[in-house]
Write an enzyme that holds these catalytic residues in place. Sequence first.
Site, PDB file in Angstrom:
ATOM      1  N   LEU A   1       0.831  -1.206   0.000  1.00  0.00           N
ATOM      2  CA  LEU A   1       0.000   0.000   0.000  1.00  0.00           C
ATOM      3  C   LEU A   1       0.864   1.254   0.000  1.00  0.00           C
ATOM      4  CD1 LEU A   1      -2.687   1.496   0.235  1.00  0.00           C
ATOM      5  CD2 LEU A   1      -2.552   1.201   2.722  1.00  0.00           C
TER       6      LEU A   1
ATOM      7  N   THR B   1      -8.315  -4.836   8.870  1.00  0.00           N
ATOM      8  CA  THR B   1      -8.465  -6.077   8.104  1.00  0.00           C
ATOM      9  C   THR B   1      -9.808  -6.783   8.292  1.00  0.00           C
ATOM     10  OG1 THR B   1      -7.541  -8.323   7.954  1.00  0.00           O
ATOM     11  CG2 THR B   1      -7.318  -7.236  10.056  1.00  0.00           C
ATOM     12  N   ASP B   2     -10.161  -7.590   7.297  1.00  0.00           N
ATOM     13  CA  ASP B   2     -11.337  -8.468   7.393  1.00  0.00           C
ATOM     14  C   ASP B   2     -11.124  -9.559   8.458  1.00  0.00           C
ATOM     15  OD1 ASP B   2      -9.284  -9.526   5.801  1.00  0.00           O
ATOM     16  OD2 ASP B   2     -10.636 -10.764   4.610  1.00  0.00           O
TER      17      ASP B   2
ATOM     18  N   ASP C   1      10.139   4.017  13.127  1.00  0.00           N
ATOM     19  CA  ASP C   1       9.545   2.821  13.725  1.00  0.00           C
ATOM     20  C   ASP C   1       8.336   3.295  14.538  1.00  0.00           C
ATOM     21  OD1 ASP C   1       8.806   0.718  15.357  1.00  0.00           O
ATOM     22  OD2 ASP C   1      10.855   0.038  15.712  1.00  0.00           O
TER      23      ASP C   1
ATOM     24  N   TYR D   1      -2.956 -12.091  14.607  1.00  0.00           N
ATOM     25  CA  TYR D   1      -2.935 -10.950  13.674  1.00  0.00           C
ATOM     26  C   TYR D   1      -4.251 -10.175  13.756  1.00  0.00           C
ATOM     27  CZ  TYR D   1      -3.315  -8.492   9.177  1.00  0.00           C
ATOM     28  OH  TYR D   1      -3.533  -7.545   8.204  1.00  0.00           O
TER      29      TYR D   1
ATOM     30  N   THR E   1       2.261  -7.972   9.030  1.00  0.00           N
ATOM     31  CA  THR E   1       1.273  -8.642   8.165  1.00  0.00           C
ATOM     32  C   THR E   1       1.509 -10.151   7.974  1.00  0.00           C
ATOM     33  OG1 THR E   1       2.547  -7.936   6.239  1.00  0.00           O
ATOM     34  CG2 THR E   1       0.677  -6.556   6.853  1.00  0.00           C
TER      35      THR E   1
HETATM   36  N1  LIG Z   1      -1.738  -7.823   2.734  1.00  0.00           N
HETATM   37  C1  LIG Z   1      -3.000  -8.177   2.921  1.00  0.00           C
HETATM   38  O1  LIG Z   1      -3.496  -9.153   2.354  1.00  0.00           O
HETATM   39  C2  LIG Z   1      -3.877  -7.373   3.843  1.00  0.00           C
HETATM   40  C3  LIG Z   1      -3.422  -6.226   4.443  1.00  0.00           C
HETATM   41  N2  LIG Z   1      -4.229  -5.501   5.268  1.00  0.00           N
HETATM   42  C4  LIG Z   1      -3.727  -4.305   5.916  1.00  0.00           C
HETATM   43  O2  LIG Z   1      -3.410  -3.366   4.895  1.00  0.00           O
HETATM   44  C5  LIG Z   1      -2.316  -2.553   5.315  1.00  0.00           C
HETATM   45  C6  LIG Z   1      -1.256  -2.517   4.249  1.00  0.00           C
HETATM   46  O3  LIG Z   1      -0.809  -3.852   4.026  1.00  0.00           O
HETATM   47  P1  LIG Z   1       0.381  -4.215   3.007  1.00  0.00           P
HETATM   48  O4  LIG Z   1       0.754  -3.008   2.223  1.00  0.00           O
HETATM   49  O5  LIG Z   1      -0.012  -5.457   2.319  1.00  0.00           O
HETATM   50  O6  LIG Z   1       1.539  -4.559   4.055  1.00  0.00           O
HETATM   51  P2  LIG Z   1       3.074  -4.868   3.752  1.00  0.00           P
HETATM   52  O7  LIG Z   1       3.448  -6.010   4.636  1.00  0.00           O
HETATM   53  O8  LIG Z   1       3.337  -4.955   2.295  1.00  0.00           O
HETATM   54  O9  LIG Z   1       3.792  -3.545   4.301  1.00  0.00           O
HETATM   55  C7  LIG Z   1       3.878  -3.237   5.645  1.00  0.00           C
HETATM   56  C8  LIG Z   1       5.009  -2.248   5.824  1.00  0.00           C
HETATM   57  O10 LIG Z   1       5.069  -1.910   7.212  1.00  0.00           O
HETATM   58  C9  LIG Z   1       6.433  -1.785   7.555  1.00  0.00           C
HETATM   59  N3  LIG Z   1       6.615  -1.937   8.989  1.00  0.00           N
HETATM   60  C10 LIG Z   1       6.593  -3.077   9.733  1.00  0.00           C
HETATM   61  N4  LIG Z   1       6.848  -2.790  11.017  1.00  0.00           N
HETATM   62  C11 LIG Z   1       7.016  -1.451  11.110  1.00  0.00           C
HETATM   63  C12 LIG Z   1       7.306  -0.559  12.179  1.00  0.00           C
HETATM   64  N5  LIG Z   1       7.473  -1.008  13.423  1.00  0.00           N
HETATM   65  N6  LIG Z   1       7.398   0.768  11.897  1.00  0.00           N
HETATM   66  C13 LIG Z   1       7.227   1.226  10.640  1.00  0.00           C
HETATM   67  N7  LIG Z   1       6.979   0.430   9.577  1.00  0.00           N
HETATM   68  C14 LIG Z   1       6.873  -0.900   9.821  1.00  0.00           C
HETATM   69  C15 LIG Z   1       7.128  -2.912   6.765  1.00  0.00           C
HETATM   70  O11 LIG Z   1       8.528  -2.658   6.664  1.00  0.00           O
HETATM   71  C16 LIG Z   1       6.399  -2.802   5.429  1.00  0.00           C
HETATM   72  O12 LIG Z   1       7.043  -1.923   4.545  1.00  0.00           O
HETATM   73  C17 LIG Z   1      -1.873  -3.119   6.671  1.00  0.00           C
HETATM   74  O13 LIG Z   1      -2.464  -2.382   7.696  1.00  0.00           O
HETATM   75  C18 LIG Z   1      -2.445  -4.519   6.675  1.00  0.00           C
HETATM   76  O14 LIG Z   1      -2.679  -5.005   7.991  1.00  0.00           O
HETATM   77  C19 LIG Z   1      -5.529  -5.867   5.510  1.00  0.00           C
HETATM   78  C20 LIG Z   1      -6.047  -6.989   4.933  1.00  0.00           C
HETATM   79  C21 LIG Z   1      -5.266  -7.847   4.058  1.00  0.00           C
END
Ligand SMILES: NC(=O)C1=CN([C@@H]2O[C@H](COP(=O)(O)OP(=O)(O)OC[C@H]3O[C@@H](n4cnc5c(N)ncnc54)[C@H](O)[C@@H]3O)[C@@H](O)[C@H]2O)C=CC1
Length: 285
Positions: free
Chosen positions: A12, A100-101, A35, A124, A61
């Site tokens: 995202l 999230t769902d 962080d 999670y 995630t």
């Molecule tokens: N990936 C999926 O299928 C789903 C994602 N979501 C939610 O959507 C949002 C975006 O997900 P994605 O882009 O897929 O996640 P992603 O896993 O691709 O990216 C998460 C980012 O957060 C960063 N991160 C982790 N710990 C951190 C910290 N302590 N401080 C700062 N940054 C940190 C990571 O380095 C990474 O760049 C999240 O809130 C996730 O929970 C919700 C439903 C499904």
Amino acid sequence: MKVLLTGANGQLGHCFQDRAPADWQIMATDRESLDITDMHRVEEVVAQFHPDLIVNAAAYTAVDKAEVEAELAQSINAVGPENLAKAAKGIDAAMIHISTDYVFDGSSSIPYKETDATHPLSVYGATKLEGEVAIQRVLPEAIIIRTAWVFSEYGNNFVKTMLRLAQGRDTLNIVEDQFGCPTYAGDLAEAIIRLYRQKVVGGIYHFCGDRQVSWKEFTDEIIATAYILKLITHRPEIKGIPTAEYPTAAHRPSCSTLSCQKIKSHGINPSDWALALNSCMSKLA
Ligand SMILES: NC(=O)C1=CN([C@@H]2O[C@H](COP(=O)(O)OP(=O)(O)OC[C@H]3O[C@@H](n4cnc5c(N)ncnc54)[C@H](O)[C@@H]3O)[C@@H](O)[C@H]2O)C=CC1
């Protein structure tokens, strides 16, 4: 207009940077530069940059790994968002957070509305729910978007995993009794921008793909698209299996379809994921 973006290196985070309006000044941060679990650092960055909006795309995630790293997941998915909400409140900034769902248990036969009772089945899901509750307590004006099954051309996701597996195997056994709505991260990024611009009232909004599928059906479409785009030369057989035959550390909801009626009433349509899948996969060619 200044936006502090956390988790900028994730799916995202990348898509948001690609789509943010040109006149928005984005401070793109990830774990190394900000962080979100470190309140002192959060306060420092927010005080220096003084954003109008904080978009929290940072999260823990790894759904299965969270079962054995519960403390870390809780810190990133609950404490981190609370830190950001406190910092936003301190300077009167807006905040948009993603959930999230998996806050639902999937036992409903109809799509989940924002007001439906939550009951996460996994660490999670529980930590993401804790994050929602903490934000709403600190900053009720914040917008929380629950989404599902996110994919994109960036980072790690189910689409890329299936593509990789398809290149080396003749048969893929994929779960056919878990259903959800795939969501393109680029469409989610657009929804964030539009919700902010419309100055909608704070609270929870559901945003996901426009059609429910099983993981097996999603894989069928991924492989068909990959074949048309010539990303693969040979189509593996996709066999549907029950969840019981693919045990994972975390329990997942069997049907976590989200109702997008509320966000639709603001003129934001669900993600046309099949269309997005095609354009996203063409970028992988
Ligand atoms: N990936 C999926 O299928 C789903 C994602 N979501 C939610 O959507 C949002 C975006 O997900 P994605 O882009 O897929 O996640 P992603 O896993 O691709 O990216 C998460 C980012 O957060 C960063 N991160 C982790 N710990 C951190 C910290 N302590 N401080 C700062 N940054 C940190 C990571 O380095 C990474 O760049 C999240 O809130 C996730 O929970 C919700 C439903 C499904």
